[in-house]
Scaffold this motif. Structure first.
Motif, PDB file in Angstrom:
ATOM      1  N   ARG A 168       0.824  -1.216   0.000  1.00 33.27           N
ATOM      2  CA  ARG A 168       0.000   0.000   0.000  1.00 33.27           C
ATOM      3  C   ARG A 168       0.853   1.260   0.000  1.00 33.27           C
ATOM      4  NH1 ARG A 168      -3.449  -2.408   4.277  1.00 33.27           N
ATOM      5  NH2 ARG A 168      -2.499  -0.897   5.698  1.00 33.27           N
ATOM      6  N   ARG A 169       2.170   1.107  -0.031  1.00 31.80           N
ATOM      7  CA  ARG A 169       3.113   2.232  -0.013  1.00 31.80           C
ATOM      8  C   ARG A 169       2.947   3.065   1.256  1.00 31.80           C
ATOM      9  NH1 ARG A 169       6.840   1.330  -3.779  1.00 31.80           N
ATOM     10  NH2 ARG A 169       7.127   3.497  -4.369  1.00 31.80           N
ATOM     11  N   ASP A 170       2.739   2.364   2.380  1.00 31.09           N
ATOM     12  CA  ASP A 170       2.547   3.033   3.658  1.00 31.09           C
ATOM     13  C   ASP A 170       3.845   3.215   4.435  1.00 31.09           C
ATOM     14  OD1 ASP A 170      -0.156   3.452   3.417  1.00 31.09           O
ATOM     15  OD2 ASP A 170      -0.744   1.609   4.459  1.00 31.09           O
ATOM     16  N   VAL A 171       4.963   2.800   3.849  1.00 36.45           N
ATOM     17  CA  VAL A 171       6.266   2.969   4.504  1.00 36.45           C
ATOM     18  C   VAL A 171       6.967   4.157   3.857  1.00 36.45           C
ATOM     19  CG1 VAL A 171       8.488   1.913   5.051  1.00 36.45           C
ATOM     20  CG2 VAL A 171       6.421   0.496   4.971  1.00 36.45           C
ATOM     21  N   VAL A 196      13.973   9.599   9.438  1.00 38.91           N
ATOM     22  CA  VAL A 196      13.118   8.713  10.224  1.00 38.91           C
ATOM     23  C   VAL A 196      12.212   7.991   9.244  1.00 38.91           C
ATOM     24  CG1 VAL A 196      13.147  10.167  12.285  1.00 38.91           C
ATOM     25  CG2 VAL A 196      11.347  10.482  10.570  1.00 38.91           C
ATOM     26  N   HIS A 197      11.589   6.929   9.724  1.00 37.88           N
ATOM     27  CA  HIS A 197      10.591   6.224   8.918  1.00 37.88           C
ATOM     28  C   HIS A 197       9.219   6.447   9.547  1.00 37.88           C
ATOM     29  CE1 HIS A 197      14.163   4.038   7.416  1.00 37.88           C
ATOM     30  NE2 HIS A 197      13.416   3.838   6.343  1.00 37.88           N
ATOM     31  N   GLN A 198       8.229   6.560   8.700  1.00 35.45           N
ATOM     32  CA  GLN A 198       6.860   6.638   9.162  1.00 35.45           C
ATOM     33  C   GLN A 198       6.055   5.527   8.500  1.00 35.45           C
ATOM     34  OE1 GLN A 198       5.318  10.691   8.618  1.00 35.45           O
ATOM     35  NE2 GLN A 198       5.697  11.014  10.788  1.00 35.45           N
ATOM     36  N   VAL A 199       5.240   4.847   9.316  1.00 35.93           N
ATOM     37  CA  VAL A 199       4.373   3.791   8.818  1.00 35.93           C
ATOM     38  C   VAL A 199       2.953   4.113   9.267  1.00 35.93           C
ATOM     39  CG1 VAL A 199       3.914   1.315   8.755  1.00 35.93           C
ATOM     40  CG2 VAL A 199       6.271   2.128   9.013  1.00 35.93           C
ATOM     41  N   THR A 200       2.014   4.097   8.336  1.00 37.71           N
ATOM     42  CA  THR A 200       0.632   4.442   8.653  1.00 37.71           C
ATOM     43  C   THR A 200      -0.019   3.339   9.489  1.00 37.71           C
ATOM     44  OG1 THR A 200       0.479   5.654   6.577  1.00 37.71           O
ATOM     45  CG2 THR A 200      -1.588   5.115   7.679  1.00 37.71           C
ATOM     46  N   SER A 201      -0.666   3.744  10.569  1.00 40.50           N
ATOM     47  CA  SER A 201      -1.340   2.782  11.434  1.00 40.50           C
ATOM     48  C   SER A 201      -2.678   2.388  10.830  1.00 40.50           C
ATOM     49  CB  SER A 201      -1.570   3.390  12.821  1.00 40.50           C
ATOM     50  OG  SER A 201      -2.551   4.422  12.741  1.00 40.50           O
ATOM     51  N   SER A 202      -3.323   1.383  11.424  1.00 44.72           N
ATOM     52  CA  SER A 202      -4.626   0.948  10.927  1.00 44.72           C
ATOM     53  C   SER A 202      -5.677   2.034  11.093  1.00 44.72           C
ATOM     54  CB  SER A 202      -5.067  -0.325  11.665  1.00 44.72           C
ATOM     55  OG  SER A 202      -5.064  -0.104  13.072  1.00 44.72           O
ATOM     56  N   ALA A 218      -3.231   7.107  11.350  1.00 39.54           N
ATOM     57  CA  ALA A 218      -2.198   7.998  11.881  1.00 39.54           C
ATOM     58  C   ALA A 218      -0.823   7.364  11.699  1.00 39.54           C
ATOM     59  CB  ALA A 218      -2.454   8.280  13.356  1.00 39.54           C
ATOM     60  N   PRO A 219       0.196   8.167  11.375  1.00 43.27           N
ATOM     61  CA  PRO A 219       1.520   7.584  11.165  1.00 43.27           C
ATOM     62  C   PRO A 219       2.279   7.342  12.469  1.00 43.27           C
ATOM     63  CG  PRO A 219       1.585   9.940  10.722  1.00 43.27           C
ATOM     64  CD  PRO A 219       0.164   9.601  11.070  1.00 43.27           C
ATOM     65  N   TYR A 220       2.980   6.220  12.532  1.00 42.23           N
ATOM     66  CA  TYR A 220       3.932   5.969  13.607  1.00 42.23           C
ATOM     67  C   TYR A 220       5.309   6.403  13.111  1.00 42.23           C
ATOM     68  CZ  TYR A 220       0.496   3.039  16.022  1.00 42.23           C
ATOM     69  OH  TYR A 220      -0.621   2.573  16.672  1.00 42.23           O
ATOM     70  N   THR A 221       6.041   7.132  13.946  1.00 45.19           N
ATOM     71  CA  THR A 221       7.390   7.558  13.591  1.00 45.19           C
ATOM     72  C   THR A 221       8.392   6.622  14.244  1.00 45.19           C
ATOM     73  OG1 THR A 221       6.697   9.872  13.414  1.00 45.19           O
ATOM     74  CG2 THR A 221       9.051   9.446  13.650  1.00 45.19           C
ATOM     75  N   GLY A 260      17.844  -6.411  16.999  1.00 41.30           N
ATOM     76  CA  GLY A 260      17.321  -6.618  18.343  1.00 41.30           C
ATOM     77  C   GLY A 260      17.160  -5.340  19.145  1.00 41.30           C
ATOM     78  N   ARG A 261      17.510  -4.186  18.522  1.00 40.80           N
ATOM     79  CA  ARG A 261      17.437  -2.910  19.246  1.00 40.80           C
ATOM     80  C   ARG A 261      16.420  -1.953  18.633  1.00 40.80           C
ATOM     81  NH1 ARG A 261      23.326  -3.614  19.271  1.00 40.80           N
ATOM     82  NH2 ARG A 261      23.508  -2.161  17.528  1.00 40.80           N
ATOM     83  N   MET A 262      15.498  -2.468  17.825  1.00 45.45           N
ATOM     84  CA  MET A 262      14.531  -1.606  17.148  1.00 45.45           C
ATOM     85  C   MET A 262      13.281  -1.438  17.995  1.00 45.45           C
ATOM     86  SD  MET A 262      14.943  -2.760  13.187  1.00 45.45           S
ATOM     87  CE  MET A 262      16.459  -2.362  12.324  1.00 45.45           C
ATOM     88  N   ILE A 263      12.728  -0.225  17.989  1.00 41.94           N
ATOM     89  CA  ILE A 263      11.574   0.098  18.820  1.00 41.94           C
ATOM     90  C   ILE A 263      10.532   0.820  17.982  1.00 41.94           C
ATOM     91  CG2 ILE A 263      10.768   1.445  20.801  1.00 41.94           C
ATOM     92  CD1 ILE A 263      13.471   1.039  22.079  1.00 41.94           C
ATOM     93  N   CYS A 264       9.262   0.454  18.213  1.00 41.84           N
ATOM     94  CA  CYS A 264       8.134   1.117  17.560  1.00 41.84           C
ATOM     95  C   CYS A 264       7.198   1.633  18.649  1.00 41.84           C
ATOM     96  CB  CYS A 264       7.406   0.140  16.637  1.00 41.84           C
ATOM     97  SG  CYS A 264       5.953   0.844  15.800  1.00 41.84           S
ATOM     98  N   PRO A 265       6.590   2.811  18.452  1.00 39.70           N
ATOM     99  CA  PRO A 265       5.695   3.346  19.484  1.00 39.70           C
ATOM    100  C   PRO A 265       4.295   2.733  19.493  1.00 39.70           C
ATOM    101  CG  PRO A 265       5.847   4.893  17.657  1.00 39.70           C
ATOM    102  CD  PRO A 265       6.828   3.791  17.369  1.00 39.70           C
ATOM    103  N   CYS A 266       4.041   1.738  18.655  1.00 33.68           N
ATOM    104  CA  CYS A 266       2.689   1.167  18.573  1.00 33.68           C
ATOM    105  C   CYS A 266       2.382   0.309  19.798  1.00 33.68           C
ATOM    106  CB  CYS A 266       2.513   0.362  17.285  1.00 33.68           C
ATOM    107  SG  CYS A 266       3.349  -1.239  17.275  1.00 33.68           S
TER     108      CYS A 266
END
Length: 201
Positions: free
Chosen positions: A51-54, A65-71, A74-77, A143-149
């Motif tokens: 869906r080209r949401d990345v 930064v990367h942004q991914v659209t939430s369901s 709203a985008p998560y940064t 192993g050090r990646m974090i998402c705010p979701c």
């Protein structure tokens, strides 16, 4: 349940991701192996990619930064230090490869590996010389990646079940498949993107 993913597991994920390429369709064998590791999350992540949401947002000063659209729309940064593919030494480019790279992994206890190791004392004596100039693995970055979701908080931080959420996996897949949407923002927009909207008055 995953508490602290082993380096072997992270190296396997890294190898599978690096088997993907923007220049060709993702091999079925690699997708099958990724599905074995991540289950339905892989399908959700691939849907985000399709869906080209990345989106990769380039900030002033060369950062991004990367942004991914939430369901919910709203985008998560995400602030991710993505692993980069191993660099092939220039000397290796002048000689034809001895064998084609394969996404298939052979268990150390399998007959194939026993046949390779059997009676070959000269290779064993060479140690690291058998594979010269191999670049160090960047698997620890995974192993050090974090998402705010909330999915990451619940499935990775609170009750660890997976090392990723679908948003992180989508960024990794989009990066390797060449399907990240690139954009650039000015300084004022970057302040708002980073939650510093009040800084500009």
């Amino acid at each position: 349940m995953i508490t602290h993913p082993s380096q072997d597991f992270l190296a396997l994920v890294e190898a599978l991701l690096f088997a993907l390429s923007p220049s060709e369709q993702a091999p079925d064998a690699v997708l099958t192996q990724l599905h074995a590791l991540f289950g339905p999350m892989l399908v959700s992540a691939l849907q985000l990619v399709d869906r080209r949401d990345v989106v990769k947002v380039s900030l002033p000063g060369g950062r991004f930064v990367h942004q991914v659209t939430s369901s919910a729309g709203a985008p998560y940064t995400l602030y991710l230090d993505l692993p980069s593919p191993p660099v092939v030494p220039a000397a290796d480019l002048t000689q034809p490869p001895t064998q084609a790279p394969s996404p298939t992994y052979v268990s150390p206890k399998s007959p194939a590996s026993d046949a390779q190791a059997g009676g070959d004392a000269s290779n064993e004596a060479q140690g690291d010389d058998a594979s010269p100039l191999s670049p160090p693995s960047q698997a620890p970055k995974l192993g050090r990646m974090i998402c705010p979701c909330t999915g990451f908080a619940f499935n990775t931080l609170t009750a660890p079940r997976s090392i990723f959420c679908k948003h992180i996996l989508a960024v990794l897949l989009a990066d390797r498949l060449g399907k990240v949407v690139d954009t650039t923002v000015p300084l004022a927009a970057a302040a708002g993107l980073l939650g510093l909207g009040g800084a500009g008055g």
